[in-house]
Design a protein around this motif. Structure first.
Motif, PDB file in Angstrom:
ATOM      1  N   VAL A   1       0.865  -1.171   0.000  1.00 53.20           N
ATOM      2  CA  VAL A   1       0.000   0.000   0.000  1.00 53.20           C
ATOM      3  C   VAL A   1       0.904   1.225   0.000  1.00 53.20           C
ATOM      4  CG1 VAL A   1      -1.948  -1.054   1.198  1.00 53.20           C
ATOM      5  CG2 VAL A   1      -0.115  -0.049   2.531  1.00 53.20           C
ATOM      6  N   ASP A   2       0.378   2.326  -0.517  1.00 55.69           N
ATOM      7  CA  ASP A   2       1.172   3.548  -0.547  1.00 55.69           C
ATOM      8  C   ASP A   2       1.322   4.159   0.838  1.00 55.69           C
ATOM      9  OD1 ASP A   2       1.707   3.396  -3.215  1.00 55.69           O
ATOM     10  OD2 ASP A   2      -0.038   4.577  -3.793  1.00 55.69           O
ATOM     11  N   GLU A   3       0.242   4.163   1.615  1.00 56.20           N
ATOM     12  CA  GLU A   3       0.289   4.690   2.967  1.00 56.20           C
ATOM     13  C   GLU A   3      -0.746   3.924   3.783  1.00 56.20           C
ATOM     14  OE1 GLU A   3       2.039   6.824   4.572  1.00 56.20           O
ATOM     15  OE2 GLU A   3       3.088   8.001   3.055  1.00 56.20           O
ATOM     16  N   PRO A   4      -0.489   3.680   5.078  1.00 55.54           N
ATOM     17  CA  PRO A   4      -1.521   3.089   5.905  1.00 55.54           C
ATOM     18  C   PRO A   4      -2.732   3.995   5.950  1.00 55.54           C
ATOM     19  CG  PRO A   4       0.607   3.138   7.032  1.00 55.54           C
ATOM     20  CD  PRO A   4       0.747   3.957   5.805  1.00 55.54           C
ATOM     21  N   ALA A   5      -3.903   3.407   5.899  1.00 54.75           N
ATOM     22  CA  ALA A   5      -5.119   4.201   5.918  1.00 54.75           C
ATOM     23  C   ALA A   5      -5.401   4.711   7.328  1.00 54.75           C
ATOM     24  CB  ALA A   5      -6.300   3.363   5.423  1.00 54.75           C
ATOM     25  N   THR A   6      -5.808   5.962   7.414  1.00 55.12           N
ATOM     26  CA  THR A   6      -6.189   6.528   8.694  1.00 55.12           C
ATOM     27  C   THR A   6      -7.687   6.342   8.886  1.00 55.12           C
ATOM     28  OG1 THR A   6      -4.461   8.199   8.528  1.00 55.12           O
ATOM     29  CG2 THR A   6      -6.231   8.634  10.083  1.00 55.12           C
ATOM     30  N   ARG A   7      -8.057   5.694   9.963  1.00 60.81           N
ATOM     31  CA  ARG A   7      -9.464   5.495  10.246  1.00 60.81           C
ATOM     32  C   ARG A   7     -10.088   6.818  10.676  1.00 60.81           C
ATOM     33  NH1 ARG A   7      -9.493   0.387  14.278  1.00 60.81           N
ATOM     34  NH2 ARG A   7      -8.284   1.892  15.478  1.00 60.81           N
ATOM     35  N   VAL A   8     -11.256   7.124  10.125  1.00 57.26           N
ATOM     36  CA  VAL A   8     -11.944   8.343  10.500  1.00 57.26           C
ATOM     37  C   VAL A   8     -12.575   8.136  11.870  1.00 57.26           C
ATOM     38  CG1 VAL A   8     -13.812   9.929   9.955  1.00 57.26           C
ATOM     39  CG2 VAL A   8     -12.373   9.019   8.123  1.00 57.26           C
ATOM     40  N   SER A   9     -12.161   8.942  12.846  1.00 57.82           N
ATOM     41  CA  SER A   9     -12.690   8.820  14.200  1.00 57.82           C
ATOM     42  C   SER A   9     -12.973  10.185  14.808  1.00 57.82           C
ATOM     43  CB  SER A   9     -11.694   8.041  15.081  1.00 57.82           C
ATOM     44  OG  SER A   9     -10.411   8.630  15.027  1.00 57.82           O
ATOM     45  N   THR A  10     -13.168  11.183  13.948  1.00 61.68           N
ATOM     46  CA  THR A  10     -13.512  12.518  14.432  1.00 61.68           C
ATOM     47  C   THR A  10     -14.872  12.467  15.102  1.00 61.68           C
ATOM     48  OG1 THR A  10     -12.325  13.453  12.551  1.00 61.68           O
ATOM     49  CG2 THR A  10     -13.776  14.931  13.770  1.00 61.68           C
ATOM     50  N   ALA A  11     -14.979  13.029  16.305  1.00 62.56           N
ATOM     51  CA  ALA A  11     -16.248  13.041  17.010  1.00 62.56           C
ATOM     52  C   ALA A  11     -17.302  13.765  16.167  1.00 62.56           C
ATOM     53  CB  ALA A  11     -16.089  13.718  18.364  1.00 62.56           C
ATOM     54  N   PRO A  12     -18.456  13.148  15.909  1.00 66.91           N
ATOM     55  CA  PRO A  12     -19.479  13.797  15.059  1.00 66.91           C
ATOM     56  C   PRO A  12     -19.878  15.172  15.562  1.00 66.91           C
ATOM     57  CG  PRO A  12     -20.010  11.482  15.407  1.00 66.91           C
ATOM     58  CD  PRO A  12     -18.846  11.791  16.304  1.00 66.91           C
ATOM     59  N   ALA A  13     -19.923  15.354  16.885  1.00 74.08           N
ATOM     60  CA  ALA A  13     -20.337  16.652  17.427  1.00 74.08           C
ATOM     61  C   ALA A  13     -19.325  17.735  17.084  1.00 74.08           C
ATOM     62  CB  ALA A  13     -20.515  16.550  18.943  1.00 74.08           C
ATOM     63  N   ILE A  14     -18.036  17.382  17.024  1.00 70.40           N
ATOM     64  CA  ILE A  14     -17.010  18.356  16.644  1.00 70.40           C
ATOM     65  C   ILE A  14     -17.162  18.729  15.174  1.00 70.40           C
ATOM     66  CG2 ILE A  14     -14.528  18.686  16.325  1.00 70.40           C
ATOM     67  CD1 ILE A  14     -14.071  17.011  18.818  1.00 70.40           C
TER      68      ILE A  14
ATOM     69  N   GLU B   1      -4.422   6.005  23.418  1.00 73.22           N
ATOM     70  CA  GLU B   1      -5.316   6.458  22.355  1.00 73.22           C
ATOM     71  C   GLU B   1      -4.541   6.862  21.105  1.00 73.22           C
ATOM     72  OE1 GLU B   1      -9.201   7.927  24.883  1.00 73.22           O
ATOM     73  OE2 GLU B   1      -7.998   9.428  23.850  1.00 73.22           O
ATOM     74  N   ASP B   2      -3.341   7.400  21.280  1.00 69.56           N
ATOM     75  CA  ASP B   2      -2.519   7.716  20.113  1.00 69.56           C
ATOM     76  C   ASP B   2      -2.135   6.448  19.371  1.00 69.56           C
ATOM     77  OD1 ASP B   2      -1.230  10.744  19.915  1.00 69.56           O
ATOM     78  OD2 ASP B   2      -2.065  10.259  21.880  1.00 69.56           O
ATOM     79  N   LEU B   3      -1.888   5.374  20.104  1.00 65.81           N
ATOM     80  CA  LEU B   3      -1.536   4.110  19.472  1.00 65.81           C
ATOM     81  C   LEU B   3      -2.686   3.622  18.601  1.00 65.81           C
ATOM     82  CD1 LEU B   3       0.948   2.205  19.529  1.00 65.81           C
ATOM     83  CD2 LEU B   3      -0.250   0.867  21.273  1.00 65.81           C
ATOM     84  N   VAL B   4      -3.901   3.791  19.082  1.00 63.79           N
ATOM     85  CA  VAL B   4      -5.078   3.380  18.315  1.00 63.79           C
ATOM     86  C   VAL B   4      -5.260   4.252  17.074  1.00 63.79           C
ATOM     87  CG1 VAL B   4      -7.607   3.240  18.361  1.00 63.79           C
ATOM     88  CG2 VAL B   4      -6.278   2.422  20.310  1.00 63.79           C
ATOM     89  N   HIS B   5      -4.989   5.550  17.208  1.00 63.37           N
ATOM     90  CA  HIS B   5      -5.253   6.479  16.110  1.00 63.37           C
ATOM     91  C   HIS B   5      -4.125   6.538  15.086  1.00 63.37           C
ATOM     92  CE1 HIS B   5      -8.385   8.042  18.832  1.00 63.37           C
ATOM     93  NE2 HIS B   5      -8.946   8.494  17.736  1.00 63.37           N
ATOM     94  N   SER B   6      -2.975   5.960  15.374  1.00 60.41           N
ATOM     95  CA  SER B   6      -1.852   6.028  14.443  1.00 60.41           C
ATOM     96  C   SER B   6      -1.893   4.856  13.468  1.00 60.41           C
ATOM     97  CB  SER B   6      -0.522   5.995  15.215  1.00 60.41           C
ATOM     98  OG  SER B   6       0.558   5.795  14.324  1.00 60.41           O
ATOM     99  N   PRO B   7      -2.119   5.108  12.167  1.00 71.16           N
ATOM    100  CA  PRO B   7      -2.137   4.008  11.204  1.00 71.16           C
ATOM    101  C   PRO B   7      -0.795   3.306  11.106  1.00 71.16           C
ATOM    102  CG  PRO B   7      -2.214   6.124  10.075  1.00 71.16           C
ATOM    103  CD  PRO B   7      -2.398   6.407  11.532  1.00 71.16           C
TER     104      PRO B   7
END
Length: 405
Positions: A73-86, A368-374
């Motif tokens: 893959v060209d880059e690991p995909a970043t999962r979208v996890s932005t809080a909907p309210a934000i 949480e950074d570990l979870v959010h880092s692709p």
């Protein structure tokens, strides 16, 4: 001799080479190795050195980490996890027009509190997701209220608060997979700073925009990050009087240019800019966290490690790391990035035990950074596929806790 059958490097090199229709002879010649040696790498019977790996990745136009993944893959995909309210707050869902308008001092205190949480908390994503929506609405309501009337000094201070909040949101949105929102708030930060006629904050806004561009895989965007950063350096020198704040922001912008050079494999340019531009400014301002940039001698030293890691020189990266104490850095995120790069250096050296130690340390530092880092998630999964049985239980536990299974 190191076993090679479990490493996907060879088949990934072959896949990327064939994808571009390039011959063994062409790639081998450009990388300074023999065609036979490249054949053996692709067959999995030879493990290339870190230097050769870096040259292969550069010529194939892929990140170094891509040669280690099971599926190219060209880059690991970043999962979208932005809080909907934000996201909703940023898209304009505001309080009624007659809602109370908060003063700049109260808004400033709230923005600085959320910045401290963002830079220091182990659970920063969860904590600020509960705080940011109301803060976004209150700050933007204050900006609208003071836009065309009222005390000019109050209006300017509200705009400064807004610029600082948008800087935090740039980082949050980028880390949670919304580059579109990250770009939007980076632009808002610059606009707010321009309306406040604040040259230092305009430069900080450009620093934020540079980081958004560095997040893209497009080489053109990475090159543009350097261009706008250096343009902002020139504008800051012209528009702002000499001060520790201006020097620190100038240094932070120079680091954007360093990363851009390194991402585009211009290692000599990156090293020279670090030594000749960033390091003197860091020495001038000392350790600190002006404008939340964490710019100082330690951060410059961490960028030197990043350059060597991107260049594939794991040994040099680890040597430099032995000389740095990151314990006093005010940003947990910066500490996380540094330790993740150390894990990557050990992965280049195929020292899986050290990789595991660093990943477990990262889980303790910033789960949480570990979870959010692709990149971190991909490293964990790759480790699970190749780890020796003696470490399998620890890796499987990490995979389960990160919900990667």
């Amino acid at each position: 001799m190191v076993a090679t059958s479990h490493l996907p490097i060879g088949r990934n090199v072959r896949s990327y080479r064939r994808r571009d229709g390039r011959t063994l002879t062409a790639i081998a010649g450009l990388c300074g190795i023999t065609e036979r040696y490249l054949e053996m790498i692709e067959a999995g019977s030879k493990v290339p050195s870190a230097d050769v790996l870096a040259r292969l990745a550069a010529e194939l136009g892929v990140p170094l980490a891509a040669l280690f993944t099971e599926a190219p893959v060209d880059e690991p995909a970043t999962r979208v996890s932005t809080a909907p309210a934000i996201a909703r707050a940023l898209m304009g869902y505001a309080p009624p027009a007659n809602a109370a308008v908060l003063g700049p001092a109260q808004l400033r205190e709230r923005v600085e509190t959320v910045w401290r949480i963002w830079q220091s908390s182990r659970t920063r994503f969860t904590e600020i997701a509960d705080i940011l929506p109301a803060l976004i609405e209150d700050v933007e309501h204050a900006v609208r209220t003071h836009r065309g009337a009222g005390d000019a000094a109050v209006r300017r201070e509200v705009l400064r608060v807004a610029a600082d909040l948008y800087g935090l949101l740039r980082s949050y949105c980028r880390r949670t997979g919304r580059l579109d929102l990250s770009l939007m708030v980076a632009d808002r930060a610059i606009r707010a700073a321009e309306d406040a006629d604040d040259p230092v904050r305009i430069a900080v806004g450009t620093w934020n925009l540079g980081h958004v561009l560095l997040s893209h895989t497009d080489p053109g965007a990475v090159e543009e990050a350097k261009h706008i950063a250096l343009q902002a350096v020139g504008q800051l020198r012209h528009a702002a009087p000499a001060s520790p704040e201006a020097a620190a922001v100038q240094g932070a912008l120079e680091l954007v240019a360093v990363v851009s050079d390194a991402r585009r494999r211009r290692w000599t340019d990156a090293r020279r800019r670090l030594a000749e531009r960033a390091a003197p400014l860091a020495k001038q301002v000392g350790e600190g966290n002006i404008a939340w940039t964490v710019f100082g001698p330690t951060n410059v030293a961490l960028h030197a490690i990043s350059v060597e890691m991107l260049a594939g020189d794991a040994a040099e990266g680890l040597r430099l790391a032995d000389q740095i104490d990151t314990g006093k850095l005010p940003s947990r995120e910066r500490q996380f990035t540094h330790r993740l790069e150390l894990a990557s250096c050990h992965a280049l050296r195929r020292d899986d035990a050290a990789v595991l130690v660093h990943l477990l340390d990262l889980e303790d530092l910033a789960p949480e950074d570990l979870v959010h880092s692709p990149f971190a998630r991909d490293m964990v999964l790759q480790l699970q596929r190749r780890i020796r049985p003696v470490f399998r239980r620890q890796v499987s536990g990490l995979v389960e806790r990160l919900q990667l299974a």
